[in-house]
Design an enzyme around this catalytic site. Structure first.
Site, short mmCIF file in Angstrom:
data_model
loop_
_atom_site.label_atom_id
_atom_site.label_comp_id
_atom_site.label_asym_id
_atom_site.label_seq_id
_atom_site.Cartn_x
_atom_site.Cartn_y
_atom_site.Cartn_z
N LYS A 150 5.87 -4.34 -4.48
CA LYS A 150 7.34 -4.27 -4.42
C LYS A 150 7.88 -4.18 -3.00
O LYS A 150 8.89 -4.77 -2.68
CB LYS A 150 7.83 -3.09 -5.24
CG LYS A 150 9.32 -3.04 -5.33
CD LYS A 150 9.81 -2.82 -6.72
CE LYS A 150 11.30 -2.99 -6.82
NZ LYS A 150 11.69 -4.37 -7.17
N GLU B 17 6.89 -15.30 -11.17
CA GLU B 17 6.24 -14.07 -10.71
C GLU B 17 5.77 -13.17 -11.84
O GLU B 17 4.77 -12.48 -11.69
CB GLU B 17 7.10 -13.31 -9.71
CG GLU B 17 8.30 -12.62 -10.26
CD GLU B 17 9.10 -11.89 -9.19
OE1 GLU B 17 8.51 -11.34 -8.26
OE2 GLU B 17 10.34 -11.87 -9.31
N GLU C 117 16.54 -18.33 -8.46
CA GLU C 117 16.16 -16.99 -8.91
C GLU C 117 15.47 -17.05 -10.28
O GLU C 117 14.48 -16.35 -10.53
CB GLU C 117 17.40 -16.08 -8.93
CG GLU C 117 17.22 -14.71 -9.55
CD GLU C 117 16.21 -13.81 -8.86
OE1 GLU C 117 15.59 -14.22 -7.87
OE2 GLU C 117 16.03 -12.67 -9.33
N HIS D 120 16.46 -37.04 -6.47
CA HIS D 120 15.86 -37.41 -5.18
C HIS D 120 14.36 -37.12 -5.14
O HIS D 120 13.78 -37.03 -4.07
CB HIS D 120 16.58 -36.69 -4.04
CG HIS D 120 18.01 -37.09 -3.93
ND1 HIS D 120 18.41 -38.35 -3.54
CD2 HIS D 120 19.15 -36.42 -4.23
CE1 HIS D 120 19.74 -38.43 -3.57
NE2 HIS D 120 20.21 -37.25 -3.99
N CYS E 217 0.83 -1.19 0.00
CA CYS E 217 0.00 0.00 0.00
C CYS E 217 0.88 1.25 0.00
O CYS E 217 1.83 1.36 0.76
CB CYS E 217 -0.93 0.09 1.21
SG CYS E 217 -2.10 -1.25 1.28
N ASN F 179 -1.28 2.15 5.68
CA ASN F 179 -0.39 1.11 5.16
C ASN F 179 0.03 0.27 6.35
O ASN F 179 0.53 0.81 7.33
CB ASN F 179 0.83 1.77 4.49
CG ASN F 179 1.96 0.79 4.23
OD1 ASN F 179 1.71 -0.38 3.98
ND2 ASN F 179 3.18 1.27 4.29
N GLY F 180 -0.20 -1.05 6.29
CA GLY F 180 0.16 -1.93 7.41
C GLY F 180 -1.01 -2.83 7.75
O GLY F 180 -1.92 -3.01 6.94
N ARG G 144 3.97 -0.26 -4.80
CA ARG G 144 3.70 -0.81 -3.47
C ARG G 144 2.41 -1.60 -3.41
O ARG G 144 2.08 -2.22 -2.40
CB ARG G 144 3.63 0.32 -2.44
CG ARG G 144 4.89 1.14 -2.34
CD ARG G 144 4.71 2.27 -1.36
NE ARG G 144 4.69 1.78 0.00
CZ ARG G 144 5.75 1.68 0.79
NH1 ARG G 144 6.91 2.05 0.34
NH2 ARG G 144 5.63 1.24 2.01
N TRP H 281 -2.66 -2.81 -1.66
CA TRP H 281 -2.33 -4.22 -1.81
C TRP H 281 -3.13 -4.91 -0.71
O TRP H 281 -2.84 -4.78 0.48
CB TRP H 281 -0.83 -4.45 -1.59
CG TRP H 281 -0.39 -5.85 -1.88
CD1 TRP H 281 -0.07 -6.38 -3.09
CD2 TRP H 281 -0.22 -6.90 -0.92
NE1 TRP H 281 0.28 -7.70 -2.95
CE2 TRP H 281 0.20 -8.05 -1.63
CE3 TRP H 281 -0.40 -7.01 0.47
CZ2 TRP H 281 0.45 -9.27 -1.00
CZ3 TRP H 281 -0.14 -8.23 1.09
CH2 TRP H 281 0.28 -9.33 0.35
N LYS I 94 11.76 -15.62 -10.88
CA LYS I 94 11.49 -14.57 -11.89
C LYS I 94 10.42 -15.04 -12.85
O LYS I 94 9.49 -14.30 -13.16
CB LYS I 94 12.74 -14.26 -12.71
CG LYS I 94 13.79 -13.32 -12.22
CD LYS I 94 13.46 -11.91 -11.97
CE LYS I 94 12.88 -11.71 -10.61
NZ LYS I 94 13.78 -11.26 -9.58
C1 F6R Z 1 11.32 -10.86 -6.57
C2 F6R Z 1 11.37 -9.81 -5.59
C3 F6R Z 1 11.07 -10.15 -4.17
C4 F6R Z 1 11.95 -9.32 -3.22
C5 F6R Z 1 11.52 -9.55 -1.77
C6 F6R Z 1 12.39 -8.78 -0.79
O1 F6R Z 1 11.65 -10.39 -7.85
O2 F6R Z 1 11.62 -8.69 -5.90
O3 F6R Z 1 11.22 -11.51 -3.93
O4 F6R Z 1 13.27 -9.68 -3.41
O5 F6R Z 1 10.19 -9.16 -1.60
O6 F6R Z 1 12.27 -7.41 -1.00
P1 F6R Z 1 13.39 -6.41 -0.48
O7 F6R Z 1 14.62 -6.70 -1.26
O8 F6R Z 1 12.83 -5.04 -0.74
O9 F6R Z 1 13.58 -6.70 0.97
#
Ligand code: F6R
Length: 608
Positions: free
Chosen positions: A603, A488, A481, A504, A2, A100-101, A28, A76, A485
């Site tokens: 994010k 998501e 990773e 396994h 948010c 927010n929270g 956000r 969010w 990627k």
């Molecule tokens: C994936 C991604 C998330 C962040 C995670 C931690 O592409 O961006 O998995 O890495 O939410 O966020 P930060 O780095 O802001 O603590």
């Protein structure tokens, strides 16, 4: 999670600027959105809608809104589905709030208020706040007193901004857990979740501390700290005003940010390499130099960077490293000896689980280091030593340039520790620093020819329902990773495994419909990974090889391949991150998903 913003102007309608701020806050959260203002009679008016900024702009076109003071929110969802009703600002005739929270005790408060006859219109946790404040105003309290009596009733984390009917010159903000910044503009005051939201409007900023309450009036702010005492927070010049916050001609922020990596890696290295001696230097890290164990805590992509950091630090510096995700670490009663060091990695510097882990480590006597991209963030401010990734703002929800910037710092940290602990000669150090310095050019070379990645993503990944990524050693976290990627942003189900683990269990998933991406640069583990690739082929699987020419010459029977330049094994993660990101990007573009704002995500994850 948010984004919130509040604006108070002495001379103009704030709605266009609220929308501008919301645009920069959409990273956000973006499932519903709204604004509120006071009309000339002092009554509260709102416009809210499910969806993103574009939906709100359309609504405002049909039903305009204006005012010299107002609030904005992009959501969010935590409690209550994304819908117009649940969208903020929440309001009564007396007040409006944006939050927010999470208010953890909202159910108890709601039950009590319902028995007292108040009517609720949403399923959110946040709505209780506006009812509590309004009830107190109806009982005759002034806005500030009403807020001060409300806040102690709330449990959980929050950043809140309040707007009051008939008070054209007052906004109140409160922070517990979630970040809030206040900006001073020309005849304008602003409050918002971060500098990005309000920085372009305001040249000077202050950041609230946990527990702070801010009373914002034209040209001034009064801060009351958690003890109820008047407090002064330092003013800083906003660095955001001068930044390019657009896509610079790229189709998506994510693509722009992928292409920024040569520059970002180079800039991050330049902050650490002495141009005269060519040697690395990092801020003084006394605990780290003394410690006999390092704990690294992070979430998501940052936790995969941490895992790569572990491999580097253990191999080069012979220092044991534990890597944990914040959400597990903080609640499992970890054993930590006082005087050791703990490192927290976070792009945003606000991730609730990482921050919670940091505070736990501080209580347990750990020296606190962090690798963070937002230097004013809470994690950065609560660290003894901050290593800044100089990546600039990252808007794509999927982390790309901040991942490689984190890796750059971790590689440098491993070298500094290795030298300090006597495990690396000056000659070896020089060799590895050179390898690091070559990375920006190698990445630029890869980025100059992305056709093969685009074709492979379009033909082999986009049509798939499931994809496996495998790798060994430094390529194992890359496999994790790569899978993250891909899922998501393209919504293709993907899993990353240590290549040796496939047999396994996960190998049971392999058939001709499941592409298996094998990350196999030429390193000391190549032949073992090549055997795992052969095992997949032998079971009718379709393998996609990411490696170099020497490796390709040793394997056969591939469904596809991406051939990268031959590099020093030390820098594999930095270079191989690029094709992994681009494969996900092009698969998502082929599928037509919302690359920069994938569904259900946000994010900055400021809730647990
Ligand atoms: C994936 C991604 C998330 C962040 C995670 C931690 O592409 O961006 O998995 O890495 O939410 O966020 P930060 O780095 O802001 O603590």
């Amino acid at each position: 999670m948010c984004g919130i913003i509040g604006l108070l102007s002495e001379h103009r309608d704030v709605v266009p600027e609220l929308l501008d701020g919301l645009k920069r806050l959409e990273y956000r959260g973006y499932d519903s959105i709204g604004v509120a203002t006071l009309n000339p009679n002092g009554e509260l008016e709102r416009r809210r809608t499910e969806g993103k900024l574009a939906a709100l702009s359309k609504l405002l076109h049909r039903k305009p809104l204006s005012g010299f003071i107002g609030l904005g929110h992009t959501r969010w969802a935590t409690h209550g589905a994304p819908s117009e009703i649940n969208a903020h600002p929440h309001a009564t005739p007396e007040a409006a709030i944006v939050h927010n929270g999470i208010i953890e005790n909202f159910q108890e408060i709601k039950t009590r208020l319902l028995t007292e006859g108040r009517c609720f219109e949403t399923q959110t946790d946040s709505e209780v706040v506006v009812h509590l404040v309004s009830q107190k105003i109806r009982q005759g309290l002034e806005p500030l007193a009403a807020v001060r009596e409300t806040l102690p009733l709330l449990e959980g984390a929050f950043a809140l901004v309040f707007l009051f009917a008939y008070h054209h010159d007052l906004l109140i903000g409160a922070r517990r857990g979630s970040p809030l910044a206040i900006g001073f503009g020309e005849n304008e005051m602003a409050i918002g979740s971060d500098a990005l939201a309000i920085g372009p409007i305001c040249r000077q900023l202050i950041y609230l501390e946990d527990g702070d309450l801010a009373v914002i009036r034209p040209g001034s702010v009064k801060i009351i700290d958690q003890q109820g005492l008047s407090a002064v927070r330092p003013r800083r010049i906003s660095s955001v005003a001068s930044l390019d916050l657009g896509k610079s001609g790229y189709r998506h922020f994510m693509l722009k940010e992928i292409y920024e990596q040569p520059q970002v890696i180079g800039d991050t290295l330049n902050t650490m390499i002495n141009p005269v001696t060519g040697r690395l230097s990092l801020p003084n890290l006394p605990e780290l130099k003394r410690t006999n164990r390092l704990t690294i805590v992070a979430c998501g992509t940052a936790s995969f960077a941490a895992l790569i950091g572990k491999y580097w630090i253990e191999k080069l510096a012979r220092l044991p490293v534990d890597v944990e995700v914040g959400s597990e670490f903080r609640y499992r009663d970890p054993v930590l000896a006082p005087g050791q060091a703990a490192l927290f990695i976070s792009q945003s510097g606000e991730t609730a689980d990482t921050l919670g882990a940091l505070r736990l480590c501080r209580k347990m006597g750990q020296g606190i280091l962090s690798i963070v991209n937002v230097p004013e963030s809470t994690i950065a401010r609560e660290s003894n030593v901050l290593l800044s990734t100089v990546a600039g703002p990252e808007f794509g929800v999927a982390s790309t340039k901040t991942f490689t910037a984190q890796l750059t710092l971790l590689a440098a940290l491993a070298l500094v520790l290795a030298t300090h602990r006597g495990h690396l000669s000056e000659q070896q150090e020089t060799h590895l620093i050179r390898a690091l310095m070559e990375v920006p050019a190698i990445c630029a070379e890869i980025l100059a020819n992305t056709g093969p990645m685009e074709a492979l993503a379009r033909e082999l990944l986009a049509p798939a329902r499931d994809v496996l990524y495998i790798g060994r050693g430094l390529s194992y976290p890359l496999a994790l990773e790569g899978a993250l990627k891909l899922k998501e942003i393209s919504y293709i189900h993907a899993e990353g495994y240590a290549a040796g683990e496939l047999k396994h269990g996960p190998i049971a998933l392999v058939d001709e419909n499941v592409p298996v991406i094998v990350v196999a640069p030429t390193d000391h583990l190549f032949s073992k990974t090549a055997s795992n690739l052969a095992e997949v082929n032998a079971r009718g699987g379709r393998t996609i090889f990411i490696g170099d020419k020497d490796g390709l010459a040793k394997i056969s029977n591939l469904a596809g391949s991406l051939i990268l330049p031959k590099i020093d094994p030390f820098v594999i993660p930095l270079v191989y991150a690029i094709p992994i990101q681009l494969l996900a990007y092009y698969a998502a573009v082929t599928k037509g998903t919302d690359v920069d704002q994938p569904r259900n995500l946000a994010k900055s994850v400021t809730v647990e």
